[in-house]
Design a protein around this motif. Structure first.
Motif, short mmCIF file in Angstrom:
data_model
loop_
_atom_site.label_atom_id
_atom_site.label_comp_id
_atom_site.label_asym_id
_atom_site.label_seq_id
_atom_site.Cartn_x
_atom_site.Cartn_y
_atom_site.Cartn_z
N GLU A 94 0.85 -1.20 0.00
CA GLU A 94 0.00 0.00 0.00
C GLU A 94 0.89 1.25 0.00
OE1 GLU A 94 -2.33 0.38 3.57
OE2 GLU A 94 -3.39 2.16 2.84
N THR A 95 0.48 2.27 -0.77
CA THR A 95 1.27 3.51 -0.81
C THR A 95 0.40 4.72 -0.42
OG1 THR A 95 0.77 3.82 -3.14
CG2 THR A 95 2.87 2.76 -2.62
N ALA A 96 1.05 5.76 0.02
CA ALA A 96 0.36 7.04 0.30
C ALA A 96 1.38 8.16 0.10
CB ALA A 96 -0.18 7.05 1.73
N PHE A 97 0.87 9.34 -0.22
CA PHE A 97 1.74 10.49 -0.50
C PHE A 97 1.18 11.72 0.19
CE2 PHE A 97 1.62 7.52 -3.98
CZ PHE A 97 2.97 7.27 -4.22
N TYR A 98 2.07 12.51 0.76
CA TYR A 98 1.67 13.81 1.31
C TYR A 98 1.75 14.83 0.18
CZ TYR A 98 2.12 11.65 5.88
OH TYR A 98 1.95 10.85 6.99
N ILE B 13 10.51 4.78 -7.91
CA ILE B 13 11.59 4.45 -6.96
C ILE B 13 11.11 3.41 -5.95
CG2 ILE B 13 13.19 5.39 -5.25
CD1 ILE B 13 12.82 8.15 -6.64
N LEU B 14 9.89 3.61 -5.45
CA LEU B 14 9.35 2.68 -4.44
C LEU B 14 9.31 1.26 -5.00
CD1 LEU B 14 6.34 4.78 -3.01
CD2 LEU B 14 8.57 4.41 -1.94
N GLU B 15 8.87 1.15 -6.26
CA GLU B 15 8.75 -0.19 -6.86
C GLU B 15 10.11 -0.78 -7.18
OE1 GLU B 15 5.75 -0.62 -9.79
OE2 GLU B 15 4.25 0.18 -8.42
N GLY C 149 3.64 -3.36 8.62
CA GLY C 149 2.63 -3.94 7.72
C GLY C 149 1.21 -3.62 8.12
N MET C 150 1.04 -2.53 8.85
CA MET C 150 -0.31 -2.11 9.25
C MET C 150 -0.90 -1.20 8.17
SD MET C 150 -0.25 -1.20 13.26
CE MET C 150 1.36 -0.98 13.93
N PRO C 151 -2.22 -1.03 8.15
CA PRO C 151 -2.81 -0.12 7.17
C PRO C 151 -2.23 1.29 7.37
CG PRO C 151 -4.52 -1.35 8.32
CD PRO C 151 -3.22 -1.66 9.02
N TYR D 89 10.49 -0.90 -1.83
CA TYR D 89 10.70 -0.03 -0.68
C TYR D 89 9.62 -0.24 0.39
CZ TYR D 89 12.31 4.16 1.67
OH TYR D 89 12.85 5.04 2.57
N VAL D 90 10.03 -0.11 1.64
CA VAL D 90 9.08 -0.13 2.75
C VAL D 90 9.47 0.99 3.73
CG1 VAL D 90 8.25 -1.44 4.76
CG2 VAL D 90 8.62 -2.61 2.58
N GLY D 91 8.49 1.84 4.06
CA GLY D 91 8.73 2.95 4.99
C GLY D 91 8.51 4.29 4.30
#
Ligand code: AMP
Length: 376
Positions: A204-208, A245-247, A300-302, A251-253
């Motif tokens: 799961e990804t999120a962006f500010y 980059i994430l893919e 690994g939490m939502p 990446y995690v974090g």
């Protein structure tokens, strides 16, 4: 399930390499989730070490690393100059995020720029410099002004020099210590912006929203969030680049990427595989802070919502502490002190001012700037 339930009685223990203010703010964000923390930090008194269990040892000390990793749920780091060898050592004993590959890419500017270029993320043109002669021939291609930087251990504008004249070029190789360097085209940018992205162990990804950053002497002084007059197309561009980059790095974090904005275009400058100074505003200015989302991601939490709550301005406190009572008098000002002794050039805290109106935010920011300027 990836993680033991935080509230199950068997509490999660998070190990953090580095005991600076970023680690301290990670711990502060994690306590409400029932998390526990352990720091590995060579300095006996550190912002993180004041908050939680603290192992005082060098990062590559085998006994220190053994004590650090024993019983951890997951390990992470709060600065990017952790040696890649130590990171591999830790990841052989416990889960470590972000992945060591991200460390390797962000520690060396040439590797980092080459990665961006390979992923078709625009960057200023650049050349590897390994001698005074290679500098001269690269300057002929890039032109002046250009920026010469050490490839490793550059931070807060250290280890770099803007070359404006041929005299500058003549002395620069020795001045920067005869180490491997990178020469970049000087970008006359409209402004500097950064993106804080986050990817969980689940993918799961999120962006500010993009943030506008102001530096002086190479040190971040002010972030405005969301960046004023932010066009959705610019945000989409930044997220597209971040996703690549994430893919690529699995990446995690939290990952921070700094860009130069020129018109409606972004050029990547550098990335940091960690929570970032330009994301401090998210503590009060977002529904979920970068620190909490980093912890959620590595467990690994939502992920939590990255929706902004009003407008924010983050001012770094550098070198000196303004009068605390005067800061606290400013409506909407949130003071964060890191437990560090004031010293010239040292980040000792920050203030985030939050408001619902642009005019009001500017007024309060002007008051804050008066206090910072009033310092001797
Ligand atoms: P860095 O250590 O790469 O983040 O550089 C520190 C600061 O120097 C940046 O935030 C910019 O303000 C400036 N800078 C770095 N690289 C360039 C460039 N290629 N062109 C113009 N300014 C730059």
């Amino acid at each position: 399930m990836i993680y033991p339930q935080p509230f199950s009685g068997k509490r999660n223990l998070i190990g953090i390499l580095g005991g600076g203010q970023l680690g301290r703010m990670l711990a502060l964000a994690g306590y409400p989730l029932g998390l526990r923390f352990r720091f590995l930090e060579p300095s006996p008194d550190s912002p993180g070490g004041q908050m939680a269990e603290h192992i005082v040892a060098p990062y590559d000390d085998p006994e220190g690393l053994r004590r650090f990793t024993a019983g951890l749920t997951v390990a992470t780091y709060e600065f990017e100059n952790v040696s890649v060898a130590a990171a591999h050592h830790i990841s052989s004993r416990t889960a470590l995020y972000p992945p060591p590959a991200a460390l390797a890419a962000s520690q060396e500017r040439l590797v980092e720029k080459t990665l961006f270029h390979k992923l078709e993320i625009p960057v200023p043109s650049f050349y590897a410099i390994d001698s005074s002669d290679s500098l001269k021939s690269a300057v002929e291609k890039v032109g002046l002004p250009s920026v010469l930087k050490t490839r490793r251990f550059g931070y807060d504008g250290k280890g770099q020099k803007v070359l404006r004249t041929s005299e500058d070029v003549g002395t620069a190789w020795e001045e920067l210590g005869g180490k491997p360097l990178i020469l970049e085209r000087f970008v006359s940018f409209d402004r500097e912006v950064s993106l804080i992205a986050v990817r969980s162990r689940t993918g799961e990804t999120a962006f500010y929203p993009l943030v506008e950053n102001h530096h002086r002497d190479g040190i971040l002084r002010l972030s405005l969030a969301p960046a004023p007059d932010l066009l959705p197309t610019l945000q989409a561009q930044a997220e597209l680049f971040a996703n690549k980059i994430l893919e690529e790095l699995d990446y995690v974090g939290v990952l921070a990427i700094e860009f130069f904005q020129q018109g409606d275009r972004l050029l990547a400058n550098e990335m940091a595989p960690r929570v970032h100074n330009s994301g401090h505003w998210t503590i009060e200015g977002s529904e979920t802070s970068q620190f909490e989302n980093h912890l959620r991601a590595i467990l690994g939490m939502p992920l939590g919502s990255t929706r902004s709550v009003g407008l924010s301005a983050m001012v770094n406190l550098i070198g000196d502490l303004p009068r605390v009572d005067s800061v606290l008098k400013i409506p909407g000002a949130h003071l964060h002190l890191y437990g560090k002794e004031p010293r010239p050039g040292r980040k000792i805290g920050h203030v985030t001012i939050r408001s619902d109106s642009e005019a009001d935010l500017q007024l309060r920011l002007a008051e804050m700037h008066e206090l910072v300027r009033a310092e001797p």
